[in-house]
Design an enzyme around this catalytic site. Sequence first.
Site, PDB file in Angstrom:
ATOM      1  N   VAL A 113       6.944   0.684  -6.943  1.00  0.00           N
ATOM      2  CA  VAL A 113       7.898   1.692  -7.411  1.00  0.00           C
ATOM      3  C   VAL A 113       7.830   1.844  -8.923  1.00  0.00           C
ATOM      4  CG1 VAL A 113      10.346   2.266  -7.510  1.00  0.00           C
ATOM      5  CG2 VAL A 113       9.395   1.270  -5.431  1.00  0.00           C
ATOM      6  N   ASP A 114       7.608   0.751  -9.637  1.00  0.00           N
ATOM      7  CA  ASP A 114       7.600   0.776 -11.100  1.00  0.00           C
ATOM      8  C   ASP A 114       6.455   1.643 -11.621  1.00  0.00           C
ATOM      9  OD1 ASP A 114       8.708   0.106 -13.521  1.00  0.00           O
ATOM     10  OD2 ASP A 114       7.963  -1.946 -13.558  1.00  0.00           O
ATOM     11  N   ASP A 115       5.240   1.364 -11.169  1.00  0.00           N
ATOM     12  CA  ASP A 115       4.100   2.188 -11.584  1.00  0.00           C
ATOM     13  C   ASP A 115       4.313   3.642 -11.193  1.00  0.00           C
ATOM     14  OD1 ASP A 115       1.435   0.773 -12.651  1.00  0.00           O
ATOM     15  OD2 ASP A 115       2.497  -0.647 -11.395  1.00  0.00           O
ATOM     16  N   ARG A 136      13.646   2.888 -14.655  1.00  0.00           N
ATOM     17  CA  ARG A 136      12.513   3.817 -14.674  1.00  0.00           C
ATOM     18  C   ARG A 136      12.592   4.798 -13.503  1.00  0.00           C
ATOM     19  NH1 ARG A 136      10.383  -0.178 -17.787  1.00  0.00           N
ATOM     20  NH2 ARG A 136       9.975  -1.672 -16.119  1.00  0.00           N
TER      21      ARG A 136
END
Length: 657
Positions: free
Chosen positions: A401-403, A474
Site C-alpha cells: 500500500v505504501d509504494d 500517504r
Amino acid sequence: MFTDTNPQTQTSNISSSSTAIYSKPYNLDKAIDRAEDKLLSLQNKDGYWLFELEADCTISSEYILMMHYLDEINEPLQVKIANYLRSRQSEDGSFPLFTGGPGDISGSVKVYYALKLAGDSPDLPHMSRLRNYILGQGGAATANVFTRIELAKFKQIPWRGVPYMPVEIMLLPRWFPFHLDKVSYWSRTVMVPLFILCTLKATAKNPKKISVSELFVTPPDEEQHYFPERTVLNKIFLGLDLLGRATRPLIPKKAQDLAIKKAKDWIIERLNGEDGLGGICPAMMAAYEALLLLGMPKDHELIVIARKAIDKLLVINEHDAYCQPCLSPVWDTALAALALQEVHKSSDRVNPVINLALTNAYDWLKSKQLSDEPGDWRITKPDLAGGGWAFQFENPHYPDVDDTAVVAFAMADSNLPDLDQSIHRATRWVVGMQSKNGGYGAFDVDNTCYYLNEIPFADHGALLDPPTSDVSARCAMLMARVAKNHDEYLPALERALEYIRNEQEDDGSWFGRWGTNYIYGTWSVLLGLEQTNLPKTDPIYTKAAKWLKSKQREDGGWGEDNYTYHDKSVSGSYHFSTAFQTSWAVLGLMAAGEAHSPEVKAGIDFILHNQQTDGVWNDKCFTAPGFPKVFYLKYHGYDKFFPLWALARYRNELNKK
C-alpha cells in the site's frame, strides 16, 4: 561505496566534504541545479532509479553461512565480504544493528561464525574482542531464533534449541489460532521454507568442519534455557511447544508428506523468477536451501533462477562486498520523481530534459502496476480489483500500500498525460485495503493478531503488519489529492484521518514505522494532511510543528537515532544532524504553513552548507527500520533526493506571491 561504520571515518569527528553554499537566492538556485543534474545522471536508461539498500552485517554473514552450508564457496567473494564485515565492528568488539548503536548478540554470533568460516583465527584481536562480547552477553545460546536455526543447521546446538515448527502447520485450517494468513507477508515467506528445513533437520555440509563451541557459556547439549519466558501467554505457548515435540511421533507420515508437498508448491508458486521469493533475501536463501533439501537438482531451472535472485542482491566493490536485503526501484523512482517535480513547479516553461526523465519514469512504473495477478492480499479481499505496486522490480504476490500510494500520488502530482487510469486503479485498490480501524498496514488488511507475537518463533516481535501512521498518511495524501469528482474516496479518507488524529502522540509527533523515526512519522503525516481541507490552525498541525521546532539542533539541522525505537524518551534526538532528516523536518514544517519561520530557514541553511561538490549529500548513518528493534536499513537514495525536494519546495514557497 561508503561503509558507514568504518572506524577510519567516525561520524562524530568528520568534517563536511561539501563546498559551502550560502543561502542567497542565486546560490539556492545553483544548489538545486547541481542536485538535479546529479539525480538525473543516476537515472537508468529504462526510466527507473535504483540506489543501494544496505542492512547490518546479518545478511552478509548469512551469505557466507549459505556458501558453507551448501559447500559452494566462492573464495574471492568470501574475502571481500569478510573485509566488509571486519570494517563494521564496534570498539567493544560487537556488531550493532545500526551505526553507533549498541551491540547485538544475534548478529554478532553470525558475524563471528562467518568470519571463522572465512578463515579468521579465533586468536586474532578482532575475533577475541567479538568472542568476549558474546560471552559477556550470556553466549550464543541467548541469540534469537533465526541465529539459533543457523547454529542448529551447523550442528552447533541441538534442534530442541529452536522452536517447534512442523511443516504440518501448512495443513492447519484458517480458523486455527495460528495460520499463515494471520502473519505478515515477510513472516510467511520466511517461515514456509523454514518449516521444511526444521522438520527435516537440515544439516550443513560445512566442508571445513568449523565449530564455534567457544561461544557458549554452557555446553549446548546441556543448555536448558534457549527460550526465555516473557509473559503468561508466552509461557502457555512454550508449553504447547513442548507438547508438540512430545506428540510428534504420533503424526502420520502421510500427513508430513502432504504438508511438505503443500509447502513446496507454495514456495514454487511464489518463487518470483530472478527477483526471488517475496523479493527479500532471508526468504530467498531459505527457499533455495529448502528446495535443494527436497532433492531438486542444482541444474534444475527453478534452482538456477533461485540462486540468481540471491546473487542479484550482491554489491561487489574493489575491496569489499555485501549482500542487500532486497532491491527498491519502485520506491526510489517515485521519490526521485517527486523531488524533480518539486523543482519545476514554479516554472512556466516545460523543461524538455525533466519532462523526458519523468515520462520515462512513469512509463516504467506503469509497466510495473499490478492488476489481476494472484496475491496473498486477495485472501482477505477476494473481490477487490488489483492496481498496486510492489517495492521491488517484480513481486506480484506482494504489492504494498505504501509504494502504491506514493507512486499514484507522484503521478497525480506530475500533471503528465495518460496517467489517470493508473492513478485511479491504484486509488481504488488503496481504498479497498483499509483496515477496520481506518488505518493501513503495508501489505495486508487487519493483520493484527497480536497474540502471535508471543509464540516462541516470534522473539523478534515483528511477526505482524498492523496499521501505522506513516503508511496511513500517504494513503490519505493520495485519496485527498485525487478525490475531486471522486466522492467514492471520501469515506475512506475520513476514516484514515480519524485514525491519524488518534495516533498523534501527546507531544505532537507521530511514530515512524518505515523510517527513522518520529521525524519521519511526523513528516509523513504533515505531507498527507496538507492535501486535505483541514486548516493549518488545527491543533493537529500546530502541535506537530511545535514538536519539530523543539527538536532542531544548534547547527540548524535535525537528526534522530534508531535507538529511539528502543527508548522513546530520546525521540527526535541524535548527536549530529543529517541531510535527509533535516529535509523531512523542513518539508513537514512547510506543509504545516511554517515556510517563512526561522526554523525552516536554518534547516535550509544546514542543507545548503552540507551539499557536496558533486551536488548531493552523504549521510553516514542508517535511515530506516526494516523491523524496529530488530533490523535496520540504509537507503542510499535518501540523501540524494530528499534534500533536493526540500530545497526546491523552499524556493517555491519564497516565490509565492
